[in-house]
Design a protein around this motif. Structure first.
Motif, PDB file in Angstrom:
ATOM      1  N   ASP A  45       0.903  -1.169   0.049  1.00  0.00           N
ATOM      2  CA  ASP A  45      -0.100   0.049   0.030  1.00  0.00           C
ATOM      3  C   ASP A  45       0.773   1.306  -0.125  1.00  0.00           C
ATOM      4  O   ASP A  45       0.667   2.257  -0.674  1.00  0.00           O
ATOM      5  CB  ASP A  45      -0.974  -0.070   1.179  1.00  0.00           C
ATOM      6  CG  ASP A  45      -0.137  -0.223   2.591  1.00  0.00           C
ATOM      7  OD1 ASP A  45       0.932  -0.807   2.595  1.00  0.00           O
ATOM      8  OD2 ASP A  45      -0.661   0.411   3.569  1.00  0.00           O
ATOM      9  N   LEU A  94      -6.539  -6.046  -0.092  1.00  0.00           N
ATOM     10  CA  LEU A  94      -7.249  -6.467  -0.925  1.00  0.00           C
ATOM     11  C   LEU A  94      -6.815  -7.865  -1.673  1.00  0.00           C
ATOM     12  O   LEU A  94      -7.386  -8.902  -2.018  1.00  0.00           O
ATOM     13  CB  LEU A  94      -7.868  -5.527  -1.914  1.00  0.00           C
ATOM     14  CG  LEU A  94      -8.970  -6.123  -2.940  1.00  0.00           C
ATOM     15  CD1 LEU A  94     -10.261  -6.584  -2.420  1.00  0.00           C
ATOM     16  CD2 LEU A  94      -9.480  -5.275  -3.712  1.00  0.00           C
ATOM     17  N   THR A 149     -14.832  -8.458   2.386  1.00  0.00           N
ATOM     18  CA  THR A 149     -14.290  -7.629   1.382  1.00  0.00           C
ATOM     19  C   THR A 149     -15.323  -6.702   0.837  1.00  0.00           C
ATOM     20  O   THR A 149     -15.091  -5.405   0.518  1.00  0.00           O
ATOM     21  CB  THR A 149     -13.576  -8.141   0.262  1.00  0.00           C
ATOM     22  OG1 THR A 149     -14.596  -8.825  -0.494  1.00  0.00           O
ATOM     23  CG2 THR A 149     -12.441  -9.156   0.467  1.00  0.00           C
ATOM     24  N   ASN A 191     -15.653  -4.099   3.959  1.00  0.00           N
ATOM     25  CA  ASN A 191     -14.847  -3.236   4.536  1.00  0.00           C
ATOM     26  C   ASN A 191     -13.788  -2.814   3.292  1.00  0.00           C
ATOM     27  O   ASN A 191     -12.965  -2.006   3.739  1.00  0.00           O
ATOM     28  CB  ASN A 191     -14.088  -4.167   5.402  1.00  0.00           C
ATOM     29  CG  ASN A 191     -14.476  -4.414   6.527  1.00  0.00           C
ATOM     30  OD1 ASN A 191     -14.839  -3.614   7.638  1.00  0.00           O
ATOM     31  ND2 ASN A 191     -15.214  -5.811   6.666  1.00  0.00           N
ATOM     32  N   PHE A 192     -13.882  -3.261   1.960  1.00  0.00           N
ATOM     33  CA  PHE A 192     -13.156  -2.484   1.009  1.00  0.00           C
ATOM     34  C   PHE A 192     -13.911  -2.203  -0.139  1.00  0.00           C
ATOM     35  O   PHE A 192     -13.344  -1.188  -0.970  1.00  0.00           O
ATOM     36  CB  PHE A 192     -12.217  -3.843   0.164  1.00  0.00           C
ATOM     37  CG  PHE A 192     -11.219  -4.159   1.262  1.00  0.00           C
ATOM     38  CD1 PHE A 192      -9.878  -3.900   0.986  1.00  0.00           C
ATOM     39  CD2 PHE A 192     -11.409  -5.252   2.224  1.00  0.00           C
ATOM     40  CE1 PHE A 192      -8.978  -4.371   1.814  1.00  0.00           C
ATOM     41  CE2 PHE A 192     -10.420  -5.815   3.148  1.00  0.00           C
ATOM     42  CZ  PHE A 192      -9.156  -5.377   2.618  1.00  0.00           C
ATOM     43  N   PHE A 198     -13.149  -2.002  -5.500  1.00  0.00           N
ATOM     44  CA  PHE A 198     -12.818  -2.226  -4.243  1.00  0.00           C
ATOM     45  C   PHE A 198     -11.389  -1.347  -3.844  1.00  0.00           C
ATOM     46  O   PHE A 198     -10.440  -1.292  -4.792  1.00  0.00           O
ATOM     47  CB  PHE A 198     -12.271  -3.703  -3.934  1.00  0.00           C
ATOM     48  CG  PHE A 198     -13.385  -4.490  -3.888  1.00  0.00           C
ATOM     49  CD1 PHE A 198     -14.193  -4.787  -2.730  1.00  0.00           C
ATOM     50  CD2 PHE A 198     -14.051  -5.074  -5.038  1.00  0.00           C
ATOM     51  CE1 PHE A 198     -15.066  -5.824  -2.793  1.00  0.00           C
ATOM     52  CE2 PHE A 198     -15.163  -5.955  -5.004  1.00  0.00           C
ATOM     53  CZ  PHE A 198     -15.596  -6.363  -4.095  1.00  0.00           C
ATOM     54  N   THR A 236      -7.035  -0.940   0.587  1.00  0.00           N
ATOM     55  CA  THR A 236      -6.930  -1.190   1.856  1.00  0.00           C
ATOM     56  C   THR A 236      -8.182  -1.205   2.602  1.00  0.00           C
ATOM     57  O   THR A 236      -9.023  -0.659   2.112  1.00  0.00           O
ATOM     58  CB  THR A 236      -6.055  -0.024   2.330  1.00  0.00           C
ATOM     59  OG1 THR A 236      -6.606   1.208   1.979  1.00  0.00           O
ATOM     60  CG2 THR A 236      -4.522   0.026   2.082  1.00  0.00           C
ATOM     61  N   ASP A 237      -8.121  -1.938   3.741  1.00  0.00           N
ATOM     62  CA  ASP A 237      -9.145  -2.149   4.464  1.00  0.00           C
ATOM     63  C   ASP A 237      -9.508  -0.746   5.155  1.00  0.00           C
ATOM     64  O   ASP A 237      -8.726   0.122   5.768  1.00  0.00           O
ATOM     65  CB  ASP A 237      -8.893  -3.291   5.581  1.00  0.00           C
ATOM     66  CG  ASP A 237      -9.990  -3.842   6.436  1.00  0.00           C
ATOM     67  OD1 ASP A 237     -10.673  -2.919   6.919  1.00  0.00           O
ATOM     68  OD2 ASP A 237     -10.022  -5.020   6.691  1.00  0.00           O
ATOM     69  N   LYS A 238     -10.786  -0.668   5.229  1.00  0.00           N
ATOM     70  CA  LYS A 238     -11.449   0.807   5.957  1.00  0.00           C
ATOM     71  C   LYS A 238     -10.742   0.716   7.527  1.00  0.00           C
ATOM     72  O   LYS A 238     -10.811   1.910   7.958  1.00  0.00           O
ATOM     73  CB  LYS A 238     -12.827   0.806   5.738  1.00  0.00           C
ATOM     74  CG  LYS A 238     -13.463  -0.128   6.569  1.00  0.00           C
ATOM     75  CD  LYS A 238     -15.216   0.043   6.551  1.00  0.00           C
ATOM     76  CE  LYS A 238     -15.776  -0.788   7.418  1.00  0.00           C
ATOM     77  NZ  LYS A 238     -17.311  -0.665   7.210  1.00  0.00           N
ATOM     78  N   ARG A 258      -5.918   6.581  -0.461  1.00  0.00           N
ATOM     79  CA  ARG A 258      -6.691   5.248  -0.519  1.00  0.00           C
ATOM     80  C   ARG A 258      -6.824   4.689  -1.752  1.00  0.00           C
ATOM     81  O   ARG A 258      -7.595   5.123  -2.559  1.00  0.00           O
ATOM     82  CB  ARG A 258      -7.741   5.169   0.386  1.00  0.00           C
ATOM     83  CG  ARG A 258      -8.378   3.685   0.566  1.00  0.00           C
ATOM     84  CD  ARG A 258      -9.634   3.645   1.729  1.00  0.00           C
ATOM     85  NE  ARG A 258      -9.918   2.379   2.140  1.00  0.00           N
ATOM     86  CZ  ARG A 258     -11.151   1.867   2.295  1.00  0.00           C
ATOM     87  NH1 ARG A 258     -12.003   2.943   2.248  1.00  0.00           N
ATOM     88  NH2 ARG A 258     -11.204   0.721   2.517  1.00  0.00           N
ATOM     89  N   LYS A 305      -6.887   2.383  -5.595  1.00  0.00           N
ATOM     90  CA  LYS A 305      -7.593   1.296  -6.014  1.00  0.00           C
ATOM     91  C   LYS A 305      -6.654   0.669  -7.196  1.00  0.00           C
ATOM     92  O   LYS A 305      -6.047   1.137  -7.839  1.00  0.00           O
ATOM     93  CB  LYS A 305      -8.799   1.436  -6.722  1.00  0.00           C
ATOM     94  CG  LYS A 305      -9.966   2.138  -5.768  1.00  0.00           C
ATOM     95  CD  LYS A 305     -11.248   2.032  -6.689  1.00  0.00           C
ATOM     96  CE  LYS A 305     -12.293   2.820  -5.744  1.00  0.00           C
ATOM     97  NZ  LYS A 305     -12.295   4.187  -5.681  1.00  0.00           N
TER      98      LYS A 305
END
Length: 689
Positions: free
Chosen positions: A92, A476, A509, A512-513, A521, A524-526, A534, A536
């Motif tokens: 990320d 993800l 997913t 949270n994504f 999506f 990264t996870d919220k 953030r 994609k």
């Protein structure tokens, strides 16, 4: 200066092999995290982020030249808060600052060195710098930060605005295109073929990467179109890679890429993610062609991974370095004299087979072993029986592996990553799907159990594992690739626990994504720590993009569980990127494979009865690229909608072939099922039993 004479920096407490490589640098390195970011704000210092990975050759060079240089390290410590990042642990962070370099018009790569404001906003960057240039840059940046702070801050804000553009805005993908058309499918094939190297295979010129997702798509394109040009290119590429130096002719397994167009001289690092995907590719290519070479590549590559990258617990390590004893490729190459010492009178024939010469084809008079012609042709030219030649080759490999066992091994990056393990897990399941080798399934089941036992906590995945600890929240790619592997594992076992695990991870997913507005999506996870953007991931690269894999997963899960919301989201995701897919298919080839699956209905093949595993094995000896398999010895034991009201008729193993919730007449042999599948496609694609 020897490590024992130096005090370690903070990285000594990290688990990443790459960070630990820098633990005795005189640089006051921090790992990425709140401590370093807070320090930069408190001291009002710019941040220097240096990103690399353990098997990165030029990362090692810059470390030796700059980060181990006391004078340069003092300048870094005086003017900056210095952060080291393992790109494999923190994709990320890497993605954000690599995107920054692209916005600056700079060619990306590793090491990646980026300068940030105390708020982690980037304003300048680059890759490898020679020591004098690096030292001058440090001074220049430090002076600019003191004298022109407002300009740097303004530049950083512009870059952050660019980073936060949505992917749809960035590439002008304003209107989704839901039409799945034959003409567009052929346009995708045409556009990807424009990049073919028709002499040596692969795409474009040097350097050349294997890019498995391109060829997995082309196998599907060939299946649908029977285009001889595509068939020739697939066979050319897979053969030349398997014959080239990029493939370890003695020990099996692939290096990361070839520096030349002929696949001869590799960058010798061996990555788990490449080898997992290439096992899948060569296994699938074998299904389509029954080419013996592809069989050998799969078996040898799995043997390499098990021997050199598998942990005692069943996880797979990340990579092997390119260097040993300070030389790239020394572990894998041989001088003519070394070969003669080991092989004696057989050395001339060996050297003819593998093109070794007295002067060598690599550095220091060493030879990268490679082939150019099939065994049958070599045997004929040298007046040998083919089985005699094959026995000699096996003996040569055994002797040279014994020589290797005495050499200094390349460094091992022994961290275990969920996403890369998932690629290897799918490779093993694909190999079992094709060849039915029980050992491949045993390895796959052991690895799947390891991942779920050690990298899943509650509903959530973690990205990394080492020394009993998993510390980084899953991305993800971890969810997407593991879901895909579990779906394949279900198909080769008919054990529904793998399918239920896949569904649970997919639901996580979605919660949270997913970006509800764009219907794609986030990476990264919220619930994960916040970065300046953030992102994609939509472009397929050496690893398929996490969004393309998730779109495929949702397509398959929609069929297995009769869940319209999964199928609809998969359609929406593909529709979002379709216009870009038509123009740049070589960068969206996994999306192109999904397009193939939606072009004609995916066949749902349900096998019920006492011989369900045997029937499955018989069917999967054929190339069935647009099929989902489900089965059970007794359908009453299943919770799957696909198996409802589909009994084993009269107690005999029964096969149901269905499309769009409409089934053909139930049959009791693989031959009959294959005929139904064949008749549903025009022209026929399957051989007759």
């Amino acid at each position: 200066m020897a490590e024992k004479n130096r005090e370690p920096n903070r990285l000594i407490h990290e688990s990443s092999p790459y960070l630990l490589q820098h633990a005795y640098n005189p640089v006051d390195w921090h790992a990425w995290g709140d401590e370093a970011l807070q320090k930069a704000k408190q001291q009002d210092k710019p941040i220097l982020v240096s990103i690399g990975y353990a098997a990165c050759h030029w990362c090692h060079v810059m470390e030796r030249e700059a980060f181990e240089n006391t004078k340069i390290a003092q300048a870094m410590n005086r003017h900056f808060v210095c952060i080291k990042v393992d790109r494999e642990e923190r994709p990320d962070v890497d993605a954000i600052y690599m995107d920054t370099l692209a916005a600056m018009g700079i060619q990306g790569g590793w090491p990646l060195n980026v300068f940030l404001t105390p708020e982690a906003k980037p304003f300048y960057g680059g890759t490898y710098f020679p020591p004098k240039q690096w030292e001058a840059l440090l001074t220049s940046i430090a002076e600019a930060y003191q004298k022109n702070r407002a300009d740097l801050d303004a530049s950083a804000e512009q870059f952050v605005a660019h980073l936060n553009l949505s992917e749809l805005e960035k590439y002008g993908l304003k209107q989704p295109n839901y039409h799945v058309l034959e003409d567009d499918f052929k346009l995708i094939g045409h556009n990807i073929s424009r990049n073919f190297d028709k002499r040596y295979g692969g795409m474009g010129q040097a350097p050349k990467f294997p890019m498995p997702s391109n060829y997995l798509f082309l196998l599907r394109y060939l299946h649908h179109t029977q285009d001889q040009t595509i068939q020739n290119h697939i066979n050319l590429t897979l053969r030349e890679m398997a014959y080239g130096g990029i493939y370890d002719q003695i020990g099996g397994g692939f290096a990361r890429y070839s520096v030349d167009e002929q696949w001869l001289v590799p960058h010798f690092e061996k990555m788990l993610y490449d080898n997992g995907q290439l096992v899948s590719l060569y296994a699938e290519a074998y299904q389509a062609t029954h080419e013996a070479l592809y069989h050998d590549v799969v078996f040898e590559t799995i043997a390499f991974v098990e021997r050199e990258l598998m942990s005692p617990e069943g996880g797979f390590y990340s990579s092997l370095d390119a260097d040993s004893e300070g030389e790239e490729g020394k572990f894998y190459t041989y001088t003519k004299d070394e070969l003669h010492t080991v092989l004696g009178d057989e050395e001339p024939l060996f050297s003819k087979y593998y093109h070794a010469t007295a002067t060598g084809n690599f550095e220091h008079g060493r030879n990268i072993l490679h082939r150019r012609i099939p065994d049958e042709k070599f045997a004929e030219e040298n007046e040998l029986e083919q089985d005699v030649l094959e026995e000699m080759v096996r003996d040569w490999k055994q002797k040279l592996m014994q020589v290797r066992a005495q050499r200094t091994r390349p460094a091992l990056d022994d961290k275990i990553l969920t996403s890369w393990n998932a690629l290897m897990l799918k490779g093993l399941a694909d190999a079992y799907y094709t060849f039915g080798n029980k050992h491949f399934l045993e390895l796959a089941l052991k690895n799947a159990a390891f991942i779920l036992d050690n990298l899943k906590k509650g509903d959530r995945l973690y990205h990394n594992y080492k020394q009993g600890k998993a510390t980084i929240t899953g991305f993800l790619e971890d969810y997407a690739l593991l879901i895909r592997a579990l779906l394949r594992l279900y198909e080769v076992t008919f054990d529904e626990k793998w399918l239920l695990e896949a569904k649970q991870l997919a639901d996580y997913t979605l919660d949270n994504f997913l970006d509800e507005a764009e219907r794609l999506f986030f990476f990264t996870d919220k619930n994960a720590g916040k970065l300046v953007a953030r992102k994609k991931e939509i472009f397929d690269n050496v690893v398929p993009s996490s969004n393309s894999v998730m779109a495929t997963n949702l397509h398959l899960l929609g069929l297995y569980f009769d869940e319209g919301r999964y199928a609809l989201l998969s359609d929406e995701m593909l529709a979002r990127v379709k216009e870009l897919l038509l123009k740049e298919p070589s960068h969206l080839s996994n999306w192109a494979s999904l397009y193939f699956q939606k072009l004609t209905p995916t066949a749902e093949v349900v096998i019920v009865g006492p011989k369900a595993p045997e029937m499955r094995a018989e069917l999967t000896s054929f190339y069935l690229p647009n099929v989902v398999l489900a089965g059970a010895t007794e359908a009453t034991q299943s919770r799957l909608p696909l198996l409802h009201d589909r009994p084993a008729i009269n107690g005999k193993t029964t096969v149901y072939v269905c499309y769009n919730k409409t089934c053909q007449l139930p049959v009791h042999t693989a031959a009959e099922a294959l005929k139904q599948l064949r008749d549903a496609e025009l022209p026929p694609k399957f051989p007759t039993l």
